[in-house]
Motif scaffolding. Structure first.
Motif, PDB file in Angstrom:
ATOM      1  N   GLU A 133       0.833  -1.106  -0.025  1.00 34.26           N
ATOM      2  CA  GLU A 133       0.059  -0.043  -0.097  1.00 34.26           C
ATOM      3  C   GLU A 133       0.721   1.154   0.025  1.00 34.26           C
ATOM      4  O   GLU A 133       1.985   1.179   0.624  1.00 34.26           O
ATOM      5  N   ILE A 134       0.282   2.355  -0.671  1.00 32.17           N
ATOM      6  CA  ILE A 134       0.935   3.518  -0.429  1.00 32.17           C
ATOM      7  C   ILE A 134      -0.272   4.501  -0.683  1.00 32.17           C
ATOM      8  O   ILE A 134      -1.209   4.511  -1.163  1.00 32.17           O
ATOM      9  N   GLU A 135       0.101   5.644   0.484  1.00 30.11           N
ATOM     10  CA  GLU A 135      -0.772   6.860   0.555  1.00 30.11           C
ATOM     11  C   GLU A 135      -0.175   8.115   0.314  1.00 30.11           C
ATOM     12  O   GLU A 135       1.028   8.313   0.826  1.00 30.11           O
ATOM     13  N   PHE A 136      -0.858   8.771  -0.659  1.00 28.78           N
ATOM     14  CA  PHE A 136      -0.402  10.171  -1.153  1.00 28.78           C
ATOM     15  C   PHE A 136      -1.250  11.147  -0.456  1.00 28.78           C
ATOM     16  O   PHE A 136      -2.509  10.927  -0.132  1.00 28.78           O
ATOM     17  N   GLU A 137      -0.794  12.354   0.044  1.00 29.80           N
ATOM     18  CA  GLU A 137      -1.345  13.199   0.878  1.00 29.80           C
ATOM     19  C   GLU A 137      -1.045  14.850   0.435  1.00 29.80           C
ATOM     20  O   GLU A 137       0.339  14.877   0.121  1.00 29.80           O
ATOM     21  N   ASN A 138      -1.734  15.759   0.294  1.00 35.78           N
ATOM     22  CA  ASN A 138      -1.302  17.035  -0.212  1.00 35.78           C
ATOM     23  C   ASN A 138      -1.588  18.017   0.982  1.00 35.78           C
ATOM     24  O   ASN A 138      -2.053  17.578   2.176  1.00 35.78           O
ATOM     25  N   GLU A 139      -1.259  19.289   0.753  1.00 34.86           N
ATOM     26  CA  GLU A 139      -1.468  20.261   2.118  1.00 34.86           C
ATOM     27  C   GLU A 139      -2.566  20.524   2.430  1.00 34.86           C
ATOM     28  O   GLU A 139      -3.062  20.883   3.531  1.00 34.86           O
ATOM     29  N   ALA A 140      -3.743  20.289   1.604  1.00 34.80           N
ATOM     30  CA  ALA A 140      -5.139  20.420   1.884  1.00 34.80           C
ATOM     31  C   ALA A 140      -5.700  19.094   2.527  1.00 34.80           C
ATOM     32  O   ALA A 140      -7.018  18.897   2.780  1.00 34.80           O
ATOM     33  N   ASP A 141      -4.784  18.242   3.130  1.00 36.34           N
ATOM     34  CA  ASP A 141      -5.351  16.905   3.671  1.00 36.34           C
ATOM     35  C   ASP A 141      -5.950  16.054   2.949  1.00 36.34           C
ATOM     36  O   ASP A 141      -6.893  15.295   3.431  1.00 36.34           O
ATOM     37  N   ASP A 142      -6.036  16.089   1.564  1.00 38.03           N
ATOM     38  CA  ASP A 142      -6.699  15.096   0.493  1.00 38.03           C
ATOM     39  C   ASP A 142      -5.756  13.945   0.649  1.00 38.03           C
ATOM     40  O   ASP A 142      -4.276  14.081   0.745  1.00 38.03           O
ATOM     41  N   GLU A 143      -6.080  12.906   0.498  1.00 39.82           N
ATOM     42  CA  GLU A 143      -5.617  11.384   0.550  1.00 39.82           C
ATOM     43  C   GLU A 143      -5.768  10.744  -0.526  1.00 39.82           C
ATOM     44  O   GLU A 143      -7.096  10.643  -1.106  1.00 39.82           O
ATOM     45  N   ARG A 144      -4.864   9.941  -1.159  1.00 39.56           N
ATOM     46  CA  ARG A 144      -5.235   9.014  -2.303  1.00 39.56           C
ATOM     47  C   ARG A 144      -4.444   7.755  -1.619  1.00 39.56           C
ATOM     48  O   ARG A 144      -3.131   7.809  -1.578  1.00 39.56           O
ATOM     49  N   GLU A 145      -5.250   6.740  -1.424  1.00 39.60           N
ATOM     50  CA  GLU A 145      -4.422   5.504  -0.901  1.00 39.60           C
ATOM     51  C   GLU A 145      -4.762   4.473  -2.052  1.00 39.60           C
ATOM     52  O   GLU A 145      -5.658   4.064  -2.649  1.00 39.60           O
ATOM     53  N   TYR A 146      -3.466   3.683  -2.408  1.00 37.83           N
ATOM     54  CA  TYR A 146      -3.582   2.626  -3.300  1.00 37.83           C
ATOM     55  C   TYR A 146      -3.185   1.449  -2.699  1.00 37.83           C
ATOM     56  O   TYR A 146      -2.203   1.351  -1.915  1.00 37.83           O
ATOM     57  N   SER A 147      -3.885   0.298  -3.067  1.00 30.38           N
ATOM     58  CA  SER A 147      -3.557  -0.947  -2.819  1.00 30.38           C
ATOM     59  C   SER A 147      -3.185  -1.769  -3.810  1.00 30.38           C
ATOM     60  O   SER A 147      -3.861  -1.838  -4.708  1.00 30.38           O
ATOM     61  N   VAL A 148      -2.192  -2.837  -3.768  1.00 29.01           N
ATOM     62  CA  VAL A 148      -1.810  -3.568  -4.929  1.00 29.01           C
ATOM     63  C   VAL A 148      -1.605  -4.870  -4.580  1.00 29.01           C
ATOM     64  O   VAL A 148      -0.980  -5.235  -3.684  1.00 29.01           O
ATOM     65  N   VAL A 149      -2.028  -5.796  -5.418  1.00 30.11           N
ATOM     66  CA  VAL A 149      -1.829  -7.326  -5.060  1.00 30.11           C
ATOM     67  C   VAL A 149      -1.434  -7.965  -6.735  1.00 30.11           C
ATOM     68  O   VAL A 149      -1.438  -7.347  -7.598  1.00 30.11           O
ATOM     69  N   CYS A 150      -0.809  -9.016  -6.476  1.00 28.22           N
ATOM     70  CA  CYS A 150      -0.505  -9.803  -7.610  1.00 28.22           C
ATOM     71  C   CYS A 150      -1.610 -10.820  -7.905  1.00 28.22           C
ATOM     72  O   CYS A 150      -2.381 -11.506  -7.311  1.00 28.22           O
ATOM     73  N   VAL A 151      -1.906 -10.729  -9.219  1.00 28.26           N
ATOM     74  CA  VAL A 151      -2.945 -11.611  -9.898  1.00 28.26           C
ATOM     75  C   VAL A 151      -2.237 -12.421 -11.145  1.00 28.26           C
ATOM     76  O   VAL A 151      -2.082 -11.580 -12.041  1.00 28.26           O
ATOM     77  N   ASP A 152      -2.116 -13.624 -11.077  1.00 32.89           N
ATOM     78  CA  ASP A 152      -1.218 -14.247 -12.065  1.00 32.89           C
ATOM     79  C   ASP A 152      -0.089 -13.675 -12.460  1.00 32.89           C
ATOM     80  O   ASP A 152       0.279 -13.617 -13.467  1.00 32.89           O
ATOM     81  N   GLY A 153       0.737 -13.111 -11.194  1.00 27.47           N
ATOM     82  CA  GLY A 153       2.256 -12.799 -11.651  1.00 27.47           C
ATOM     83  C   GLY A 153       2.104 -11.046 -11.844  1.00 27.47           C
ATOM     84  O   GLY A 153       3.276 -10.692 -12.141  1.00 27.47           O
ATOM     85  N   ALA A 154       1.071 -10.553 -12.118  1.00 30.55           N
ATOM     86  CA  ALA A 154       0.873  -9.362 -12.518  1.00 30.55           C
ATOM     87  C   ALA A 154       0.305  -8.391 -11.545  1.00 30.55           C
ATOM     88  O   ALA A 154      -0.653  -8.508 -10.799  1.00 30.55           O
ATOM     89  N   PRO A 155       0.858  -6.983 -11.322  1.00 25.72           N
ATOM     90  CA  PRO A 155       0.415  -6.172 -10.139  1.00 25.72           C
ATOM     91  C   PRO A 155      -0.888  -5.573 -10.645  1.00 25.72           C
ATOM     92  O   PRO A 155      -1.318  -5.402 -11.790  1.00 25.72           O
ATOM     93  N   GLN A 156      -1.737  -5.654  -9.899  1.00 24.26           N
ATOM     94  CA  GLN A 156      -3.130  -5.028  -9.881  1.00 24.26           C
ATOM     95  C   GLN A 156      -3.590  -4.398  -8.842  1.00 24.26           C
ATOM     96  O   GLN A 156      -3.295  -4.490  -7.742  1.00 24.26           O
ATOM     97  N   LEU A 157      -4.429  -3.120  -8.984  1.00 26.82           N
ATOM     98  CA  LEU A 157      -4.991  -2.336  -7.910  1.00 26.82           C
ATOM     99  C   LEU A 157      -6.021  -3.149  -7.274  1.00 26.82           C
ATOM    100  O   LEU A 157      -6.798  -3.652  -7.765  1.00 26.82           O
ATOM    101  N   GLY A 158      -5.754  -3.288  -5.925  1.00 29.08           N
ATOM    102  CA  GLY A 158      -6.561  -4.024  -5.218  1.00 29.08           C
ATOM    103  C   GLY A 158      -8.048  -2.881  -4.811  1.00 29.08           C
ATOM    104  O   GLY A 158      -7.735  -1.851  -4.841  1.00 29.08           O
TER     105      GLY A 158
END
Length: 162
Positions: A133-158
């Protein structure tokens, strides 16, 4: 007597105007009173390139400034994706920034990340694990969180449930 002060005032104002003009010209020439430098010749450019190419990676790394984990891209140049990258790597991007996820079997890792302008990384779980997982945040406290898993050996957003 009064006339002397008027003349002295005009002379002082003229001196300030001349100094400001000289400063403006110096600023336009690159910020100094020295004459502009001559461009490098073709031979000088080739010699500088040859010197840079002969530098070892250790020499180049020792000259680089230290990285900041949340403000600068992470990882190494060798870890960045190439045209020949297989299905085990995927670059994802969004409002908060960009990152590279890599799969090895069913384990995923976040290899590098680069926050978008005005954003920083507030949290990252790089793996290798079943999800990263990775979480980005800006000065206005907006957050974007991404979770990644492997599906058949390829990364996919979870999903949020992963």
């Amino acid at each position: 007597m009064h006339r002397r002060w008027v003349v002295a005032g005009w002379a002082g104002a003229a001196a300030v105007a001349v100094a400001a003009g000289i400063g403006a010209v110096a600023l336009a020439q690159g910020g100094s009173l020295h004459p502009p430098t001559e461009p490098m010749s073709d031979d000088d450019v080739l010699a500088a390139l040859a010197e840079a190419e002969s530098a070892t990676p250790e020499e180049v790394a020792s000259e680089a400034p230290p990285e900041s984990a949340s403000a600068e891209p992470s990882g190494s140049r060798e870890a960045s994706p190439s045209a020949s990258a297989g299905t085990g790597e995927q670059v994802f991007g969004g409002d908060g920034g960009t990152f590279l996820a890599s799969c090895e079997g069913s384990l995923v890792s976040i290899v590098w990340w680069a926050p978008a302008q005005g954003w920083h990384v507030s949290d990252v779980e790089t793996g290798p694990s079943r999800d990263a997982e990775i979480e980005f945040e800006n000065e206005a406290d907006d957050e974007r969180e991404y979770s990644v898993v492997c599906v058949d050996g390829a990364p996919q957003l979870g999903s949020e449930d992963d």
